[in-house]
Structures are given as C-alpha cells and as structure tokens.
Design a protein around this motif. Structure first.
Motif, PDB file in Angstrom:
ATOM      1  N   PRO A   1      -4.681   2.498  -5.308  1.00  0.00           N
ATOM      2  CA  PRO A   1      -4.596   3.726  -6.223  1.00  0.00           C
ATOM      3  C   PRO A   1      -3.382   3.422  -7.438  1.00  0.00           C
ATOM      4  O   PRO A   1      -3.539   3.920  -8.651  1.00  0.00           O
ATOM      5  CB  PRO A   1      -3.948   4.721  -5.695  1.00  0.00           C
ATOM      6  N   TRP A   2      -2.878   2.337  -7.351  1.00  0.00           N
ATOM      7  CA  TRP A   2      -1.581   1.850  -8.133  1.00  0.00           C
ATOM      8  C   TRP A   2      -2.439   1.337  -9.633  1.00  0.00           C
ATOM      9  O   TRP A   2      -3.395   0.708  -9.637  1.00  0.00           O
ATOM     10  CB  TRP A   2      -0.650   0.747  -7.785  1.00  0.00           C
ATOM     11  N   GLU A   3      -1.744   1.686 -10.825  1.00  0.00           N
ATOM     12  CA  GLU A   3      -2.176   0.978 -11.978  1.00  0.00           C
ATOM     13  C   GLU A   3      -2.211  -0.232 -12.079  1.00  0.00           C
ATOM     14  O   GLU A   3      -3.141  -0.926 -12.447  1.00  0.00           O
ATOM     15  CB  GLU A   3      -1.336   1.714 -13.144  1.00  0.00           C
TER      16      GLU A   3
ATOM     17  N   GLU B   1      -4.392   6.792  10.217  1.00  0.00           N
ATOM     18  CA  GLU B   1      -5.584   7.041   9.814  1.00  0.00           C
ATOM     19  C   GLU B   1      -5.833   8.284   8.820  1.00  0.00           C
ATOM     20  O   GLU B   1      -6.879   8.627   8.087  1.00  0.00           O
ATOM     21  CB  GLU B   1      -6.655   7.216  11.099  1.00  0.00           C
ATOM     22  N   ARG B   2      -4.870   9.037   9.096  1.00  0.00           N
ATOM     23  CA  ARG B   2      -4.777  10.219   8.206  1.00  0.00           C
ATOM     24  C   ARG B   2      -4.335  10.093   6.818  1.00  0.00           C
ATOM     25  O   ARG B   2      -4.535  10.903   6.012  1.00  0.00           O
ATOM     26  CB  ARG B   2      -3.888  11.503   8.696  1.00  0.00           C
ATOM     27  N   ASP B   3      -3.582   9.027   6.559  1.00  0.00           N
ATOM     28  CA  ASP B   3      -3.094   8.513   5.088  1.00  0.00           C
ATOM     29  C   ASP B   3      -4.369   7.940   4.383  1.00  0.00           C
ATOM     30  O   ASP B   3      -4.958   6.932   4.737  1.00  0.00           O
ATOM     31  CB  ASP B   3      -2.221   7.495   5.277  1.00  0.00           C
ATOM     32  N   PRO B   4      -4.780   8.621   3.408  1.00  0.00           N
ATOM     33  CA  PRO B   4      -6.158   8.317   2.758  1.00  0.00           C
ATOM     34  C   PRO B   4      -5.978   6.748   2.007  1.00  0.00           C
ATOM     35  O   PRO B   4      -7.099   6.059   2.445  1.00  0.00           O
ATOM     36  CB  PRO B   4      -6.322   9.164   1.488  1.00  0.00           C
ATOM     37  N   THR B   5      -4.915   6.329   1.508  1.00  0.00           N
ATOM     38  CA  THR B   5      -4.799   5.110   1.178  1.00  0.00           C
ATOM     39  C   THR B   5      -4.913   4.047   2.022  1.00  0.00           C
ATOM     40  O   THR B   5      -5.578   2.983   2.120  1.00  0.00           O
ATOM     41  CB  THR B   5      -3.823   4.744   0.142  1.00  0.00           C
TER      42      THR B   5
ATOM     43  N   CYS C   1       0.818  -1.159  -0.157  1.00  0.00           N
ATOM     44  CA  CYS C   1      -0.078  -0.044  -0.104  1.00  0.00           C
ATOM     45  C   CYS C   1       0.870   1.223   0.045  1.00  0.00           C
ATOM     46  O   CYS C   1       1.599   1.590   1.070  1.00  0.00           O
ATOM     47  CB  CYS C   1      -0.891  -0.116   1.185  1.00  0.00           C
ATOM     48  N   PRO C   2       0.648   2.247  -1.077  1.00  0.00           N
ATOM     49  CA  PRO C   2       1.477   3.318  -1.001  1.00  0.00           C
ATOM     50  C   PRO C   2       1.062   4.180   0.134  1.00  0.00           C
ATOM     51  O   PRO C   2      -0.006   4.477   0.210  1.00  0.00           O
ATOM     52  CB  PRO C   2       1.273   3.880  -2.309  1.00  0.00           C
ATOM     53  N   VAL C   3       1.847   4.936   0.770  1.00  0.00           N
ATOM     54  CA  VAL C   3       1.745   5.808   1.801  1.00  0.00           C
ATOM     55  C   VAL C   3       2.533   7.058   1.868  1.00  0.00           C
ATOM     56  O   VAL C   3       3.290   7.204   1.065  1.00  0.00           O
ATOM     57  CB  VAL C   3       2.068   5.087   3.228  1.00  0.00           C
ATOM     58  N   ALA C   4       2.207   8.123   2.369  1.00  0.00           N
ATOM     59  CA  ALA C   4       3.076   9.129   2.635  1.00  0.00           C
ATOM     60  C   ALA C   4       4.280   9.058   3.463  1.00  0.00           C
ATOM     61  O   ALA C   4       4.190   8.187   4.209  1.00  0.00           O
ATOM     62  CB  ALA C   4       2.342  10.315   3.153  1.00  0.00           C
ATOM     63  N   ILE C   5       5.410   9.792   3.097  1.00  0.00           N
ATOM     64  CA  ILE C   5       6.483   9.591   3.890  1.00  0.00           C
ATOM     65  C   ILE C   5       6.452   9.524   5.500  1.00  0.00           C
ATOM     66  O   ILE C   5       6.933   9.028   6.398  1.00  0.00           O
ATOM     67  CB  ILE C   5       7.913  10.395   3.449  1.00  0.00           C
TER      68      ILE C   5
END
Length: 136
Positions: free
Chosen positions: A119-121, A33-37, A14-18
């Motif tokens: 969200p990834w292709e 919980e703040r990371d949307p994905t 799962c991609p996340v923000a740094i």
C-alpha cells in the motif's frame, strides 16, 4: 561437508496494525491473517510459486516485528501521516528466499505481485544475492 546454494533474497517492509505487531511477539498467528496487508503478502508467498521453497519445505518466510520512521515531503501522498510530520509505522519485515535458477520471468511476476499488494506510495522491497549453506 557443506554445500552452497545460490539464492535471491527478497525483504519486504510491510505496514501492519499495532495489534498485528504485538501479535507477532506472542505467536498469535490468527492475528497475522486478520491484517489485510500482511495477509496479502503471505498469500503471495503461499501461492503456487517457488518463493520460499526449500526441499521438503514450502513457503518459508522469516518475519520480524519492527518500526519505520519517516517524514513525508510536501509532494508525498502517504498512506500514514501528513506532509512534514514525522511518523512511526509498525512494520512486519518479511524475508523470503528463492533459488537463483528460477527464471527471471517467474521471479519478476512474483515481485510484481508484491508491488501490487503493497500500500505504500514508495514500497520498500529489497533484493539481495546470497548463498545458503546446507549439509551435503
């Protein structure tokens, strides 16, 4: 005495923000919980379904911080980066178990939910068959 329970394992990259990746190492659960994905994936796990359920425990998920390295091809439409440019993506690796006896229709619906939220292709979601050891 040891008992063996057949399960299916779902591992989601799962991609996340740094900031989320850092928060995972400091036990800052609010940041998850703040990371949307990541929040979307965790909501699926917490939903009213049998994934991650172990006796008196529900929605059990193992989370590992990690990194994905990739180079999008010329025909790719990446969520992060550009064609022919190497990328490094902060990633949360989620591992959940589900009893092997759960009907395929229910299991398929859960997998469809993960795919729809990813969200990834080309989402990276792995499936395994395994046995969990427990005391009998």
């Amino acid at each position: 005495m040891v008992a063996r329970i057949p399960v299916r394992i779902v591992r989601i990259y799962c991609p996340v923000a740094i900031e989320t990746l850092v928060a995972m190492t400091t036990r800052d659960t609010a940041a998850l919980e703040r990371d949307p994905t990541l929040a979307a994936m965790l909501a699926i796990i917490r939903d009213d379904n049998p994934i991650g359920d172990f006796g008196p425990y529900r929605s059990v998920v193992e989370m590992t911080p990690g990194w994905e390295m990739f180079t999008p091809g010329a025909d790719a439409r990446p969520t992060l980066g550009e064609a022919d440019q190497g990328q490094l993506s902060p990633t949360a690796i989620l591992t959940v178990h589900i009893a092997a006896g759960v009907p395929d229709e229910i299991f398929g619906d859960i997998l469809d939910s993960f795919l729809a939220a990813h969200p990834w292709e080309v989402p990276v979601i792995e499936l395994f068959h395994a046995e969990l050891l427990t005391r009998s």
